[in-house]
Design a protein around this motif. Sequence first.
Motif, PDB file in Angstrom:
ATOM      1  N   TYR A 247      23.079  22.356 -10.452  1.00 39.30           N
ATOM      2  CA  TYR A 247      22.510  21.241  -9.680  1.00 39.30           C
ATOM      3  C   TYR A 247      23.155  19.927 -10.081  1.00 39.30           C
ATOM      4  O   TYR A 247      23.625  19.781 -11.207  1.00 39.30           O
ATOM      5  N   VAL A 248      23.127  18.974  -9.146  1.00 38.94           N
ATOM      6  CA  VAL A 248      23.418  17.585  -9.502  1.00 38.94           C
ATOM      7  C   VAL A 248      22.319  16.693  -8.933  1.00 38.94           C
ATOM      8  O   VAL A 248      21.748  16.999  -7.885  1.00 38.94           O
ATOM      9  N   SER A 249      22.044  15.615  -9.647  1.00 37.72           N
ATOM     10  CA  SER A 249      21.077  14.637  -9.136  1.00 37.72           C
ATOM     11  C   SER A 249      21.785  13.687  -8.175  1.00 37.72           C
ATOM     12  O   SER A 249      23.006  13.533  -8.223  1.00 37.72           O
ATOM     13  N   GLY A 250      21.022  13.054  -7.308  1.00 32.68           N
ATOM     14  CA  GLY A 250      21.531  11.958  -6.478  1.00 32.68           C
ATOM     15  C   GLY A 250      22.731  12.311  -5.620  1.00 32.68           C
ATOM     16  O   GLY A 250      22.798  13.394  -5.046  1.00 32.68           O
ATOM     17  N   PHE A 251      23.669  11.373  -5.547  1.00 31.47           N
ATOM     18  CA  PHE A 251      24.877  11.527  -4.734  1.00 31.47           C
ATOM     19  C   PHE A 251      26.114  11.326  -5.592  1.00 31.47           C
ATOM     20  O   PHE A 251      26.071  10.605  -6.584  1.00 31.47           O
ATOM     21  N   LEU A 252      27.197  11.969  -5.182  1.00 33.34           N
ATOM     22  CA  LEU A 252      28.442  11.892  -5.953  1.00 33.34           C
ATOM     23  C   LEU A 252      29.501  11.074  -5.229  1.00 33.34           C
ATOM     24  O   LEU A 252      29.588  11.098  -4.003  1.00 33.34           O
TER      25      LEU A 252
ATOM     26  N   LEU B 258      12.008  22.907  -8.950  1.00 32.56           N
ATOM     27  CA  LEU B 258      12.135  22.167  -7.688  1.00 32.56           C
ATOM     28  C   LEU B 258      10.820  21.511  -7.281  1.00 32.56           C
ATOM     29  O   LEU B 258      10.807  20.383  -6.783  1.00 32.56           O
ATOM     30  N   SER B 259       9.708  22.200  -7.531  1.00 35.09           N
ATOM     31  CA  SER B 259       8.443  21.586  -7.134  1.00 35.09           C
ATOM     32  C   SER B 259       8.124  20.396  -8.043  1.00 35.09           C
ATOM     33  O   SER B 259       7.593  19.385  -7.583  1.00 35.09           O
ATOM     34  N   ARG B 260       8.493  20.486  -9.317  1.00 37.82           N
ATOM     35  CA  ARG B 260       8.282  19.334 -10.218  1.00 37.82           C
ATOM     36  C   ARG B 260       9.191  18.158  -9.862  1.00 37.82           C
ATOM     37  O   ARG B 260       8.783  16.997  -9.932  1.00 37.82           O
ATOM     38  N   LEU B 261      10.417  18.477  -9.454  1.00 35.35           N
ATOM     39  CA  LEU B 261      11.342  17.408  -9.045  1.00 35.35           C
ATOM     40  C   LEU B 261      10.816  16.710  -7.785  1.00 35.35           C
ATOM     41  O   LEU B 261      10.904  15.489  -7.652  1.00 35.35           O
ATOM     42  N   LYS B 262      10.274  17.520  -6.897  1.00 38.56           N
ATOM     43  CA  LYS B 262       9.743  16.965  -5.651  1.00 38.56           C
ATOM     44  C   LYS B 262       8.555  16.043  -5.933  1.00 38.56           C
ATOM     45  O   LYS B 262       8.490  14.928  -5.421  1.00 38.56           O
ATOM     46  N   GLN B 263       7.657  16.536  -6.785  1.00 38.83           N
ATOM     47  CA  GLN B 263       6.505  15.717  -7.219  1.00 38.83           C
ATOM     48  C   GLN B 263       6.956  14.372  -7.774  1.00 38.83           C
ATOM     49  O   GLN B 263       6.344  13.346  -7.516  1.00 38.83           O
ATOM     50  N   ALA B 264       8.015  14.439  -8.579  1.00 38.15           N
ATOM     51  CA  ALA B 264       8.514  13.220  -9.236  1.00 38.15           C
ATOM     52  C   ALA B 264       9.416  12.406  -8.312  1.00 38.15           C
ATOM     53  O   ALA B 264       9.942  11.369  -8.726  1.00 38.15           O
ATOM     54  N   GLN B 265       9.623  12.912  -7.100  1.00 40.50           N
ATOM     55  CA  GLN B 265      10.486  12.252  -6.114  1.00 40.50           C
ATOM     56  C   GLN B 265      11.898  12.014  -6.647  1.00 40.50           C
ATOM     57  O   GLN B 265      12.473  10.943  -6.498  1.00 40.50           O
ATOM     58  N   ILE B 266      12.414  13.069  -7.309  1.00 40.69           N
ATOM     59  CA  ILE B 266      13.787  12.996  -7.812  1.00 40.69           C
ATOM     60  C   ILE B 266      14.658  13.879  -6.927  1.00 40.69           C
ATOM     61  O   ILE B 266      14.363  15.063  -6.736  1.00 40.69           O
ATOM     62  N   HIS B 267      15.707  13.286  -6.396  1.00 35.29           N
ATOM     63  CA  HIS B 267      16.589  13.988  -5.475  1.00 35.29           C
ATOM     64  C   HIS B 267      17.625  14.800  -6.254  1.00 35.29           C
ATOM     65  O   HIS B 267      18.278  14.287  -7.159  1.00 35.29           O
ATOM     66  N   SER B 268      17.757  16.078  -5.912  1.00 38.99           N
ATOM     67  CA  SER B 268      18.815  16.879  -6.539  1.00 38.99           C
ATOM     68  C   SER B 268      19.266  17.945  -5.551  1.00 38.99           C
ATOM     69  O   SER B 268      18.554  18.262  -4.591  1.00 38.99           O
ATOM     70  N   THR B 269      20.458  18.476  -5.796  1.00 35.85           N
ATOM     71  CA  THR B 269      21.063  19.420  -4.859  1.00 35.85           C
ATOM     72  C   THR B 269      21.699  20.570  -5.633  1.00 35.85           C
ATOM     73  O   THR B 269      22.397  20.339  -6.623  1.00 35.85           O
TER      74      THR B 269
END
Length: 315
Positions: A154-159, A276-287
């Motif tokens: 995975y990576v966070s945000g945009f590259l 993924l559900s924890r990232l979503k809760q925290a509103q952190i974007h990752s791919t």
Amino acid sequence: MDEFDMIDYYFKKKTSTRTDVIMGIGDDGALLLTPKDQLLVVSVDTLVEGVHFISTANAYELGYKTLAVNLSDLAAMGAEPAWFTLALTMPSVNQPWLEDFSAGLFELANQFNMQLVGGDTTRGALTITIQVHGFVPRQQVLRRAGAQVGDKIYVSGFLGDAGLGLKVLTDNYSLSAESKQYVLQRLNMPTPKIALGILLREFASSAIDISDGLLADLGHLISSSQVGAEIKVPQLPLSFALQTISHREAVELALTAGDDYEICFTVSPHQEEKMLSRLKQAQIHSTCIGKITAGAGIKLLDYTFEMHRLGFQHF
Ligand code: ADP
Ligand code: MG
């Protein structure tokens, strides 16, 4: 204004204070209380004028960015920031510069309740060194080593945003006003992914921050972990700004440009859904961009154009 007045006015008075600092600025050394059962994470980075930034660089952004790049290393270790030190070499005491530099520095430091606990001040070519200190529970450290075959990458945000920002500055690249503002912000004032690092303590098998470009930094991660990687090129997260330039150029930036300070991490398929559900809760974007394979090196999949300009040896 002598050296000690300068330190007092621009640095000692502006820093927030923490209860775990017995002695900060003002003695021969700082005295710090470290929490039991946690590891102290230490990282240092230097920015040199003419090498890492140009002489006309905005002092506020410089103060912000020098701390941000260090905090990004703490994020990649899963650490919570606590303290920092600052070694400053300057040709002269330039008060307007110090005013802006310290404002940018403490804008970010105070966001994370970090205390400046000491430093050093010398005369010479402008050079800024920041060392950061943070904590992570001993059993939950994130490291480059630890990725397992089959883990998702995975990576966070945009590259590639900061890379495009650099092009805007150096090549007079034409871009819409909105895109331009966005990529310059990404280049000059990167956001360290501290909350993500702390969240990943529970989930990630390995992590690294992307300072030199995805291929270079993922390359470090897989060689530390003694595994290989497959990246699906169409899955690389491209911001609205990168989507307005040629696709091929966008992909090249996303793969090779540095200074994004996103986090690249791996997670076992069993942990993925919960993460993924924890990232979503925290509103952190990752791919998810690919997976860990047996062997060595990075294999790029599913791209339909020549990438000869990459000049990268991993494939
Ligand atoms: P020493 O002579 O013992 O090396 P200094 O005179 O360099 O100490 O510094 C005096 C105090 O000011 C020390 O506590 C030091 O950590 C702090 N200090 C010096 N420069 C800086 C700086 N740029 N930022 C923050 N603290 C500083
Ligand atoms: Mg002394």
